[in-house]
Motif scaffolding. Structure first.
Motif, PDB file in Angstrom:
ATOM      1  N   VAL A   1      69.824  63.728  29.896  1.00 49.83           N
ATOM      2  CA  VAL A   1      69.489  63.876  28.481  1.00 49.83           C
ATOM      3  C   VAL A   1      70.004  62.644  27.732  1.00 49.83           C
ATOM      4  O   VAL A   1      71.174  62.267  27.883  1.00 49.83           O
ATOM      5  CB  VAL A   1      70.098  65.160  27.894  1.00 49.83           C
ATOM      6  CG1 VAL A   1      69.782  65.269  26.399  1.00 49.83           C
ATOM      7  CG2 VAL A   1      69.581  66.387  28.640  1.00 49.83           C
ATOM      8  N   ARG A   2      69.158  62.021  26.940  1.00 48.02           N
ATOM      9  CA  ARG A   2      69.539  60.853  26.124  1.00 48.02           C
ATOM     10  C   ARG A   2      69.709  61.305  24.682  1.00 48.02           C
ATOM     11  O   ARG A   2      68.794  61.918  24.109  1.00 48.02           O
ATOM     12  CB  ARG A   2      68.467  59.767  26.204  1.00 48.02           C
ATOM     13  CG  ARG A   2      68.065  59.378  27.616  1.00 48.02           C
ATOM     14  CD  ARG A   2      69.161  58.652  28.358  1.00 48.02           C
ATOM     15  NE  ARG A   2      68.780  58.396  29.753  1.00 48.02           N
ATOM     16  CZ  ARG A   2      68.155  57.312  30.179  1.00 48.02           C
ATOM     17  NH1 ARG A   2      67.778  56.378  29.307  1.00 48.02           N
ATOM     18  NH2 ARG A   2      67.867  57.148  31.462  1.00 48.02           N
ATOM     19  N   ILE A   3      70.872  61.000  24.133  1.00 51.25           N
ATOM     20  CA  ILE A   3      71.182  61.491  22.784  1.00 51.25           C
ATOM     21  C   ILE A   3      71.678  60.325  21.913  1.00 51.25           C
ATOM     22  O   ILE A   3      72.711  59.722  22.207  1.00 51.25           O
ATOM     23  CB  ILE A   3      72.258  62.589  22.821  1.00 51.25           C
ATOM     24  CG1 ILE A   3      71.835  63.708  23.788  1.00 51.25           C
ATOM     25  CG2 ILE A   3      72.515  63.142  21.422  1.00 51.25           C
ATOM     26  CD1 ILE A   3      72.916  64.733  24.026  1.00 51.25           C
ATOM     27  N   PRO A   4      70.978  60.016  20.838  1.00 47.97           N
ATOM     28  CA  PRO A   4      71.452  58.988  19.897  1.00 47.97           C
ATOM     29  C   PRO A   4      72.578  59.549  19.033  1.00 47.97           C
ATOM     30  O   PRO A   4      72.622  60.751  18.754  1.00 47.97           O
ATOM     31  CB  PRO A   4      70.223  58.668  19.053  1.00 47.97           C
ATOM     32  CG  PRO A   4      69.072  59.376  19.709  1.00 47.97           C
ATOM     33  CD  PRO A   4      69.648  60.518  20.471  1.00 47.97           C
ATOM     34  N   PHE A   5      73.459  58.660  18.584  1.00 41.73           N
ATOM     35  CA  PHE A   5      74.494  59.071  17.634  1.00 41.73           C
ATOM     36  C   PHE A   5      74.874  57.885  16.745  1.00 41.73           C
ATOM     37  O   PHE A   5      74.588  56.718  17.063  1.00 41.73           O
ATOM     38  CB  PHE A   5      75.716  59.648  18.351  1.00 41.73           C
ATOM     39  CG  PHE A   5      76.443  58.685  19.255  1.00 41.73           C
ATOM     40  CD1 PHE A   5      77.490  57.899  18.777  1.00 41.73           C
ATOM     41  CD2 PHE A   5      76.089  58.581  20.600  1.00 41.73           C
ATOM     42  CE1 PHE A   5      78.176  57.031  19.620  1.00 41.73           C
ATOM     43  CE2 PHE A   5      76.765  57.703  21.451  1.00 41.73           C
ATOM     44  CZ  PHE A   5      77.814  56.924  20.956  1.00 41.73           C
ATOM     45  N   THR A   6      75.509  58.208  15.631  1.00 48.46           N
ATOM     46  CA  THR A   6      75.912  57.197  14.643  1.00 48.46           C
ATOM     47  C   THR A   6      77.402  57.311  14.383  1.00 48.46           C
ATOM     48  O   THR A   6      77.915  58.402  14.146  1.00 48.46           O
ATOM     49  CB  THR A   6      75.146  57.373  13.325  1.00 48.46           C
ATOM     50  OG1 THR A   6      73.744  57.240  13.581  1.00 48.46           O
ATOM     51  CG2 THR A   6      75.575  56.338  12.293  1.00 48.46           C
ATOM     52  N   VAL A   7      78.094  56.174  14.421  1.00 49.24           N
ATOM     53  CA  VAL A   7      79.531  56.115  14.147  1.00 49.24           C
ATOM     54  C   VAL A   7      79.726  55.447  12.792  1.00 49.24           C
ATOM     55  O   VAL A   7      79.190  54.364  12.547  1.00 49.24           O
ATOM     56  CB  VAL A   7      80.278  55.318  15.224  1.00 49.24           C
ATOM     57  CG1 VAL A   7      81.782  55.309  14.942  1.00 49.24           C
ATOM     58  CG2 VAL A   7      80.002  55.894  16.607  1.00 49.24           C
ATOM     59  N   ALA A   8      80.466  56.085  11.898  1.00 50.76           N
ATOM     60  CA  ALA A   8      80.779  55.523  10.575  1.00 50.76           C
ATOM     61  C   ALA A   8      82.292  55.473  10.418  1.00 50.76           C
ATOM     62  O   ALA A   8      82.965  56.499  10.535  1.00 50.76           O
ATOM     63  CB  ALA A   8      80.154  56.373   9.478  1.00 50.76           C
ATOM     64  N   MET A   9      82.823  54.297  10.185  1.00 51.53           N
ATOM     65  CA  MET A   9      84.271  54.119  10.025  1.00 51.53           C
ATOM     66  C   MET A   9      84.580  53.457   8.698  1.00 51.53           C
ATOM     67  O   MET A   9      83.824  52.606   8.220  1.00 51.53           O
ATOM     68  CB  MET A   9      84.843  53.260  11.158  1.00 51.53           C
ATOM     69  CG  MET A   9      84.922  53.932  12.493  1.00 51.53           C
ATOM     70  SD  MET A   9      85.741  52.851  13.710  1.00 51.53           S
ATOM     71  CE  MET A   9      85.759  53.932  15.150  1.00 51.53           C
ATOM     72  N   ARG A  10      85.705  53.832   8.140  1.00 50.75           N
ATOM     73  CA  ARG A  10      86.273  53.125   6.987  1.00 50.75           C
ATOM     74  C   ARG A  10      87.503  52.395   7.497  1.00 50.75           C
ATOM     75  O   ARG A  10      88.481  53.022   7.907  1.00 50.75           O
ATOM     76  CB  ARG A  10      86.633  54.094   5.868  1.00 50.75           C
ATOM     77  CG  ARG A  10      87.238  53.414   4.636  1.00 50.75           C
ATOM     78  CD  ARG A  10      87.064  54.270   3.407  1.00 50.75           C
ATOM     79  NE  ARG A  10      85.647  54.393   3.074  1.00 50.75           N
ATOM     80  CZ  ARG A  10      85.169  55.273   2.200  1.00 50.75           C
ATOM     81  NH1 ARG A  10      85.982  56.121   1.607  1.00 50.75           N
ATOM     82  NH2 ARG A  10      83.873  55.315   1.956  1.00 50.75           N
ATOM     83  N   ILE A  11      87.448  51.073   7.484  1.00 52.85           N
ATOM     84  CA  ILE A  11      88.469  50.256   8.143  1.00 52.85           C
ATOM     85  C   ILE A  11      89.209  49.421   7.095  1.00 52.85           C
ATOM     86  O   ILE A  11      88.603  48.580   6.427  1.00 52.85           O
ATOM     87  CB  ILE A  11      87.816  49.325   9.181  1.00 52.85           C
ATOM     88  CG1 ILE A  11      86.997  50.160  10.179  1.00 52.85           C
ATOM     89  CG2 ILE A  11      88.871  48.507   9.905  1.00 52.85           C
ATOM     90  CD1 ILE A  11      86.142  49.324  11.101  1.00 52.85           C
ATOM     91  N   PRO A  12      90.516  49.654   6.918  1.00 51.22           N
ATOM     92  CA  PRO A  12      91.287  48.855   5.957  1.00 51.22           C
ATOM     93  C   PRO A  12      91.137  47.358   6.236  1.00 51.22           C
ATOM     94  O   PRO A  12      91.296  46.903   7.362  1.00 51.22           O
ATOM     95  CB  PRO A  12      92.729  49.325   6.209  1.00 51.22           C
ATOM     96  CG  PRO A  12      92.581  50.719   6.727  1.00 51.22           C
ATOM     97  CD  PRO A  12      91.342  50.682   7.576  1.00 51.22           C
ATOM     98  N   GLY A  13      90.790  46.623   5.204  1.00 51.88           N
ATOM     99  CA  GLY A  13      90.612  45.177   5.330  1.00 51.88           C
ATOM    100  C   GLY A  13      89.200  44.757   5.669  1.00 51.88           C
ATOM    101  O   GLY A  13      88.830  43.607   5.469  1.00 51.88           O
ATOM    102  N   ALA A  14      88.416  45.687   6.224  1.00 53.52           N
ATOM    103  CA  ALA A  14      87.044  45.351   6.609  1.00 53.52           C
ATOM    104  C   ALA A  14      86.019  46.219   5.901  1.00 53.52           C
ATOM    105  O   ALA A  14      84.821  45.948   5.974  1.00 53.52           O
ATOM    106  CB  ALA A  14      86.887  45.476   8.130  1.00 53.52           C
ATOM    107  N   GLY A  15      86.463  47.315   5.244  1.00 46.23           N
ATOM    108  CA  GLY A  15      85.540  48.171   4.512  1.00 46.23           C
ATOM    109  C   GLY A  15      84.818  49.150   5.421  1.00 46.23           C
ATOM    110  O   GLY A  15      85.283  49.492   6.514  1.00 46.23           O
TER     111      GLY A  15
END
Length: 548
Positions: free
Chosen positions: A117-131
């Motif tokens: 099974v192929r499953i797409p996903f999205t990672v969202a990070m808030r990174i100090p200094g990089a936004g």
């Protein structure tokens, strides 16, 4: 750090699955009300029903992503076919990026003909200094011995990653500080330093032009693909907003800068050399040993007898001529204060003003104070730009020659002591002014100079001629004889400047001058270095021989 959904113990997949249950339940109720039987309902909604295997694979991936989201690398690895590899890379990424918030959401998976099974996903990070930084990836979930496992590969974490790489923060790429040829400037005390943690310039031109060099990004960082073994950045992934840093171009001539640095090699005391183009004021070299403080441009020192160029200017303006008779006794007394020559030398009867200048007779200059007003030295210094505010493009100390506060103050000032202070830059500029015949404000970063300082007074041609005559004599038969064999025609003035309260006093060693055959004026300073002629002189000679 955990993302918002993880704090509530409720995964994005749970939310999506719950929303799907409510939607299907509502549609089933509507179908029954319309008189459609079970088979009709099944036929109507069969395409939207979840495949149990897709659902099982999705749940396995959700477990992996939820653990990653909370930073639990070991638990995340347990959902994969290579737990150690997954734990290692996730630990590296989360340690390097240190996100304050992480949210990972999946999309619908698709079963492949091979059964995975192929499953797409999205990672969202808030990174100090990089936004905020978000990226898309996908995972393959395999069924092995009746159990579903996430097939772990490096690109699962980020599609730009290859084996042996990780994600890390890199300081925003800075433009360079350049020399006059457009190459990277090799002069650490001028260039300054950048804080490796914040990415901000903390000294020198790196600090002064931090915004220009970073394109306004300051200490911003970007997410980058990094080689795990060497730490070398392979590719930047974020914060590329088109704001490129612009280089800072200086007037430093790399050949002359190299000659200055070479001349200071082996000098055990703090020392500096400054070189200027008299015709333009361009700073051609500014070398310091050791590095750190830029004493060449910002140092504040008594200039000692090198200041006699200014005192001689005041005397020449009063009508004295280099050929006039001048007495040089062993001592001069002023209201109980005794002044003497270095090693208490004297000059024979019949000696001239030029002789006293060339051999640096303190007593002659101290006794000549009677020809000068309290403001005479201050006024003469103005023709050399001393005391003004110079717009050089870098921090500088521009010298100070106060109006004399009394006879003793005036006497000491004639030989560059008392309250007279200057930097090596100022003293090199004095020599450059004699060479050019007029003051040209020194400049290091031309593009940053808004308005050059204009000297409020000018040197008369006869005064310039007299100064040149006496500075040449300093080399041919005076205290600057260390320069007799250097290429070209050297003009100079030596200086031995007392400082501190010890008895006998300690001294800085100075020599300033210019070359008659080229546009080059210079100053050499050796802190606590002894005598101008015997200690600063050989350094000046090495510098001029290296320049050629």
């Amino acid at each position: 750090m955990a993302g918002e959904s993880a704090y509530r113990g409720y995964s994005s997949y749970d939310r999506r699955r719950s929303r799907r249950r409510r939607t299907i339940g509502t549609l089933a109720t509507l179908a029954a009300a319309a008189g459609i039987g079970y088979w009709g309902y099944s036929t109507l909604f069969a395409e939207g029903a979840e495949d149990p295997e897709v659902r099982a694979a999705q749940e396995q991936l959700d477990g992996f992503l939820a653990a990653w989201e909370t930073g639990d690398a070991k638990k995340a690895g347990s959902y994969t076919d290579t737990p150690g590899n997954a734990e290692s890379l996730i630990t590296s990424v989360m340690t390097n990026l240190k996100p304050s918030k992480t949210e990972i959401s999946t999309k619908d998976g698709k079963k492949q003909a091979e059964g995975d099974v192929r499953i797409p996903f999205t990672v969202a990070m808030r990174i100090p200094g990089a936004g905020d930084y978000t990226w898309d990836s996908k995972a393959k979930v395999l069924k092995k011995q009746e159990e579903w496992q996430v097939e772990f590969t490096t690109p699962v974490i980020h599609p730009a990653l290859a084996p042996g790489q990780t994600l890390a923060l890199q300081s925003q790429e800075r433009a360079a500080v350049l020399d006059a040829n457009g190459d990277v400037l090799q002069a650490p005390s001028i260039v300054g330093a950048v804080d490796p943690k914040s990415g901000k310039g903390i000294s020198g031109l790196e600090a002064r032009y931090d915004e220009q060099l970073t394109g306004g990004a300051g200490g911003a960082k970007s997410v980058a693909v990094v080689d795990r073994e060497s730490g070398r950045a392979v590719k930047r992934l974020s914060n590329d907003k088109g704001a490129k840093g612009e280089p800072v171009r200086t007037t430093i001539d790399p050949r002359i800068q190299g000659a200055a640095a070479e001349a200071l090699d082996g000098v055990e005391k703090n020392a500096a050399i400054v070189a200027i183009d008299p015709s333009t004021g361009h700073v051609l070299a500014a070398a310091n040993r050791p590095g750190g403080m830029n004493r060449a441009l910002e140092g504040r020192y008594p200039p000692g007898s090198t200041f006699k160029v200014v005192t001689a200017t005041a005397l020449l303006k009063q009508g004295m001529r280099p050929s006039d008779a001048a007495q040089c006794p062993k001592f001069a007394h002023v209201n109980g204060q005794r002044f003497e020559n270095q090693n208490r030398f004297t000059l024979p009867s019949g000696s001239t003003f030029k002789d006293s200048f060339a051999k640096s007779c303190n007593t002659f200059f101290v006794n000549s104070r009677t020809k000068l007003q309290d403001a005479s030295l201050h006024d003469a210094a103005q023709a050399f730009g001393i005391g003004g505010s110079w717009d050089v493009g870098v921090a500088t100390y521009d010298g100070s020659v106060p109006v004399a506060s009394g006879d003793n103050d005036k006497a000491a000032s004639t030989i560059g002591q008392a309250r007279v202070q200057a930097s090596p830059l100022v003293m090199a500029s004095i020599a450059a002014t004699v060479k050019e015949g007029t003051f040209r404000q020194p400049v290091l970063v031309p593009a940053a100079v808004k308005k050059k300082y204009e000297a409020p007074a000018a040197l008369e041609p006869a005064v310039v001629a007299g100064l040149r005559d006496m500075m040449r004599a300093t080399v041919t038969y005076g205290a600057g004889r260390a320069l007799k064999d250097v290429p070209g025609e050297a003009y100079a003035k030596t200086g031995t400047a007392e400082f501190g309260t010890e008895t006998p006093p300690r001294t800085h060693a100075w020599m300033i001058g210019y070359q008659g055959n080229k546009n080059l004026a210079w100053a050499v300073l050796v802190e606590d270095g002894g005598s101008g002629g015997s200690d600063a002189g050989p350094i000046a000679a090495r510098f001029l021989k290296a320049v050629g």
